[in-house]
Design an enzyme around this catalytic site. Structure first.
Site, PDB file in Angstrom:
ATOM      1  CE1 TYR A   1      -4.056   2.008   0.456  1.00 46.65           C
ATOM      2  CE2 TYR A   1      -2.717   3.251   2.028  1.00 46.65           C
ATOM      3  CZ  TYR A   1      -3.856   3.133   1.247  1.00 46.65           C
ATOM      4  OH  TYR A   1      -4.791   4.142   1.242  1.00 46.65           O
TER       5      TYR A   1
ATOM      6  CE  LYS B   1      -3.584   4.779  -2.001  1.00 45.79           C
ATOM      7  NZ  LYS B   1      -4.608   5.263  -2.967  1.00 45.79           N
TER       8      LYS B   1
END
Length: 250
Positions: free
Chosen positions: A155, A159
């Site tokens: 994640y 990002k």
């Protein structure tokens, strides 16, 4: 905020930040294409917008599939004649494992949606924006794309990539009347936060202890920032990451 009559695509708009953003755009007079991998969820958002006399249309799309992204944008342009804004919001979370324990399938899945999906949407939208001579991209990144986020390798990687892609594209198209910005929400009341708290209930007190405001963000608060960046009020803003985290990054 001036977004009246703008044609806006929002991915992952069937719930959470995407849903709130769709509702806010419609409230301010935009025509919203509510896109989600779950068409039923997308249609419920469209129905809610219509109940409040807004304009919206649902299209199913899996942003990890390039042909779906092409269909989403091409169908929007065919139906409405142009595209003013795309909000790349679709995203999924990991299984909260340390890096050495991470599963390859989880890495592949998160990167495919959160990183490659944003790239696909930017690529196709930019082709349309160059044809018409204007456009606006707002990417939904995360606080996890700005600072360390342990047990969150896929994640976080995705990002950080979104922040980098935002800045790179902003420079490439700054002279083309095309703006590219990102918002970086901190801990926000959403399905991803619910996923974390359901897995580790003890994290509720831990997370709030590191947020100076001592509360989670609301999806409507993130949506307001997205609509602002997409509006004509921010014509001189590009390549920026707006952090909405209650002071957590401090």
């Amino acid at each position: 905020m001036e977004v009246t009559n703008k044609i806006v695509i929002i991915t992952g708009a069937g719930s959470g930040i995407g849903k709130a953003t769709a509702i806010h755009f419609a409230k301010y007079g935009a025509t919203v294409v509510v896109s989600d991998i779950n068409l039923e969820s997308a249609q419920k958002v469209v129905d809610e917008i219509a109940t409040n006399k807004g304009k919206a249309f649902a299209i199913k799309a899996n942003v990890a599939k390039f042909e779906d992204v092409e269909n989403l944008i091409n169908t929007t342009v065919e139906k409405f004649g142009s595209l003013d804004v795309i909000v790349n919001n679709a995203g999924i979370g990991p299984n909260l494992l340390k890096t050495h324990e991470s599963l390859l399938k989880d890495w592949d899945r998160v990167i495919a949606v959160n990183q490659t999906g944003v790239f696909y949407c930017m690529k196709v939208a930019l082709q349309q924006f160059l044809k018409q001579g204007y456009g606006n991209i707002v990417n939904i990144a995360s606080l996890a794309g700005l600072k360390a986020s342990p047990s969150n390798i896929s994640y976080s990687a995705s990002k950080f990539a979104v922040v980098g892609m935002t800045k790179s594209a902003a420079m490439e198209y700054a002279t083309k009347n095309i703006r590219v910005n990102a918002v970086c929400p901190g801990y926000t009341e959403s399905a991803l936060l619910d996923q974390l708290l359901n897995a580790k209930p003890e994290m509720d007190a831990v997370l709030k202890s590191v947020i100076p405001m001592k509360r989670y963000g609301k999806t409507s608060e993130i949506a307001e920032a997205v609509v602002w960046l997409a509006s004509d009020s921010t014509k001189f803003i590009t390549g920026q990451t707006i952090t909405l985290d209650g002071g957590t990054s401090l």
